[in-house]
Each structure stands twice: as structure tokens, then as C-alpha cells.
Design a protein around this motif. Structure first.
Motif, PDB file in Angstrom:
ATOM      1  N   LEU A  51      -5.168 -95.357  35.981  1.00  0.00           N
ATOM      2  CA  LEU A  51      -4.978 -94.526  37.210  1.00  0.00           C
ATOM      3  C   LEU A  51      -5.809 -93.177  37.000  1.00  0.00           C
ATOM      4  CD1 LEU A  51      -1.513 -95.504  38.600  1.00  0.00           C
ATOM      5  CD2 LEU A  51      -3.509 -96.598  38.977  1.00  0.00           C
ATOM      6  N   LEU A  52      -5.974 -92.508  35.895  1.00  0.00           N
ATOM      7  CA  LEU A  52      -6.345 -91.392  35.517  1.00  0.00           C
ATOM      8  C   LEU A  52      -7.569 -91.264  34.613  1.00  0.00           C
ATOM      9  CD1 LEU A  52      -3.134 -89.309  35.175  1.00  0.00           C
ATOM     10  CD2 LEU A  52      -4.785 -89.343  37.323  1.00  0.00           C
ATOM     11  N   PRO A  53      -8.631 -90.670  34.809  1.00  0.00           N
ATOM     12  CA  PRO A  53      -9.814 -90.690  33.896  1.00  0.00           C
ATOM     13  C   PRO A  53      -9.279 -89.793  32.519  1.00  0.00           C
ATOM     14  CG  PRO A  53     -10.020 -88.952  35.447  1.00  0.00           C
ATOM     15  CD  PRO A  53      -8.957 -89.615  35.830  1.00  0.00           C
ATOM     16  N   TYR A  54      -9.997 -89.892  31.316  1.00  0.00           N
ATOM     17  CA  TYR A  54      -9.312 -89.407  30.092  1.00  0.00           C
ATOM     18  C   TYR A  54     -10.725 -89.051  29.249  1.00  0.00           C
ATOM     19  CZ  TYR A  54      -9.739 -94.125  28.267  1.00  0.00           C
ATOM     20  OH  TYR A  54     -10.121 -95.338  28.027  1.00  0.00           O
ATOM     21  N   GLN A  55     -10.437 -88.112  28.279  1.00  0.00           N
ATOM     22  CA  GLN A  55     -11.321 -88.055  27.315  1.00  0.00           C
ATOM     23  C   GLN A  55     -10.899 -88.427  26.077  1.00  0.00           C
ATOM     24  OE1 GLN A  55     -11.896 -83.593  27.529  1.00  0.00           O
ATOM     25  NE2 GLN A  55     -13.729 -83.752  28.829  1.00  0.00           N
ATOM     26  N   GLN A  68     -13.169-101.506  31.407  1.00  0.00           N
ATOM     27  CA  GLN A  68     -12.828-102.781  32.013  1.00  0.00           C
ATOM     28  C   GLN A  68     -12.331-102.491  33.446  1.00  0.00           C
ATOM     29  OE1 GLN A  68     -13.498-104.823  29.455  1.00  0.00           O
ATOM     30  NE2 GLN A  68     -13.755-102.826  28.333  1.00  0.00           N
ATOM     31  N   PRO A  69     -12.617-103.952  34.067  1.00  0.00           N
ATOM     32  CA  PRO A  69     -12.399-103.752  35.557  1.00  0.00           C
ATOM     33  C   PRO A  69     -10.984-104.089  35.940  1.00  0.00           C
ATOM     34  CG  PRO A  69     -13.236-105.928  34.724  1.00  0.00           C
ATOM     35  CD  PRO A  69     -13.508-105.133  33.376  1.00  0.00           C
ATOM     36  N   ALA A  70     -10.598-103.802  37.174  1.00  0.00           N
ATOM     37  CA  ALA A  70      -8.973-103.518  37.255  1.00  0.00           C
ATOM     38  C   ALA A  70      -8.438-104.898  37.082  1.00  0.00           C
ATOM     39  CB  ALA A  70      -8.964-103.372  38.681  1.00  0.00           C
TER      40      ALA A  70
END
Length: 262
Positions: A51-55, A68-70
């Protein structure tokens, strides 16, 4: 199963909420995630839920999670958030059917109504099937969302304070459900505030503070560690009854009693 390497997260223009996390979550392992309020526990679960992007890197089954797709994520990771409310008047059975969305076709077919009712019955919510979820109590809604997670049938579960809206009897029933899932080989990552619950249920405990993962180990190791005392400013004492059962009891520490280093 899941490998986290140098994981960080921040909203644009704001300080990091997660900073350089390094940890591994093995298949079939139950991990208790604890820490002070605002330490980043819920944010970490939201990142792992996609649900959130990350580094950095988060790999599940040796594949980068963000790529990966939902539907792929939903078949492997089930997420039960802390805030459970609904704005739309869905029936409880419809909410549980949503747990099967990765198996539904474009017209909504392919789900199992029988499975929906089995999952509701398993969490003691069969009588709620035709109730509108906007009219349910917090504990009732929690059970419906647990039934939804069961219907999803994912390998790994991300649970954010799943006992928060439940009474004591319901909490014990939930613990029994988690034990069954563990026996089935499911993996659980659970945000908890109840340290005795973490001690009874979890094979590993992770302690977060200020967006960092500072302590990892067995419950016995973690709760006796100087780092734990430093973070929470408590010392855990163990009390046993005549039957040999034990309970943790926190003793408040003064500044001079606490450890000076992390």
C-alpha cells in the motif's frame, strides 16, 4: 520467505518513518511486532501489504514485492489493518467474498459462497452474514474482517492489533485460530501491545522505535534485554502461580536504573 534489506520509507518532503530496516521472516514463523506508539509498526505493515512505496528491497519468495501485480500479492499476503471501518453498506458475506477477489473473474464470478459461510462460522460470525457492516460493533467487524482474511487463503498474514476491539473471550478464541493457522504452516506478523500475548504466541519478537528495528530475538531474550528496557523504560518481572503458569509484569524504571546504551 520474506527478506527485507535496507528498507526505508518517507512521505514526500517529510522525515523518514522507516529507516534502513534489515530482517527476515521465515515461512511458518509467528512474529510479534512491538514498540512505542508512532514507532513505525503500522507503516511497516502497510509497506509489506503493497500500500506504500519504499526504498530498498522487500523480496517475497525471491521476487521483489513492488514489482508484482495486486493479484499475486493477494494470493500470498493477507493484510488486516487497524482501522476496519466501511463507508458503504455491504453485507458481511459480501465483505468476506471480497477476500477472494484475486480468484474472481471480471464479472465477479468464481468465488465460493460456501467458503464465505465456512469462514464466517469459523470466527463465530455466521449469524452476521446478512448484516450490514456499517451497523456492526467493532468486535463484530473485526471478526468479519478475519473471515475475509481466511477466505483469501494467503500464506502470510499481516495483522495490525487484531485483538484491539475484542473482549477477553474473543481474544482467546482468536489465539486458538492463530495456533491453527500456525499448525497449517501459515506465517503471521502481528502488531501487539500485549507482551504476555506476544510471549505466548510468537516464536520471535521484533522491537521498533523511531522507525528503526532495534531488537530481534525470542520473547525471553527480547524482554530481558537492556535495549528493551531502554526503549520502554520498564523491566519485566516473571510471576508464576502454583500450577507453573507465568505472567510478565512491567516494573517502571527510573532514569538511573535504565541502561545507558542501545
Amino acid at each position: 520467505m520474506l527478506e527485507i534489506r535496507n528498507l526505508s520509507f518517507a512521505y514526500p518532503g517529510r522525515a523518514e518513518l522507516l529507516s534502513q530496516l534489515e530482517c527476515s521472516w521465515k515461512a511458518g514463523e509467528t512474529i510479534g511486532l512491538i514498540g512505542p506508539n508512532g514507532s513505525g509498526k503500522s507503516t511497516l505493515l502497510r509497506v509489506l501489504a503493497g500500500l506504500l512505496p519504499y526504498q530498498g528491497s522487500v523480496q517475497f519468495e525471491n521476487l521483489e514485492l513492488s514489482a508484482q501485480p495486486a493479484g499475486w500479492r493477494a494470493s500470498r499476503l493477507s493484510y488486516l489493518p487497524q482501522q476496519l471501518g466501511f463507508d458503504q453498506p455491504f453485507r458481511a458475506a459480501e465483505v468476506v467474498m471480497m477476500g477472494q477477489f484475486h480468484r474472481l473473474d471480471r464479472w465477479g464470478g468464481g468465488g465460493s459462497s460456501e467458503l464465505v459461510h465456512q469462514c464466517l462460522e469459523r470466527v463465530g460470525a455466521g449469524h452476521l452474514a446478512d448484516r450490514v457492516v456499517t451497523r456492526l460493533s467493532g468486535g463484530e467487524l473485526q471478526r468479519v474482517r478475519l473471515a475475509q482474511a481466511l477466505a483469501q487463503d494467503a500464506q502470510a498474514w499481516l495483522l495490525d492489533e487484531p485483538t484491539s476491539a475484542m473482549d477477553l473471550h474473543q481474544q482467546l478464541e482468536l489465539m486458538e485460530l492463530f495456533r491453527e493457522l500456525r499448525e497449517q504452516g501459515k506465517s503471521l506478523l502481528i502488531v501487539l501491545h500485549d507482551l504476555n500475548l506476544a510471549r505466548r504466541l510468537c516464536s520471535q519478537v521484533w522491537v521498533m522505535d523511531a522507525g528503526r528495528l532495534l531488537v530481534k530475538g525470542s520473547p525471553e531474550e527480547v524482554f530481558a534485554s537492556p535495549q528493551f528496557e531502554k526503549i520502554f523504560q520498564v523491566q519485566m518481572e516473571v510471576f508464576r502461580d502454583k500450577n507453573g503458569d507465568s505472567v510478565l509484569w512491567p516494573k517502571k524504571l527510573t532514569h538511573f536504573e535504565s541502561s545507558d546504551t542501545l
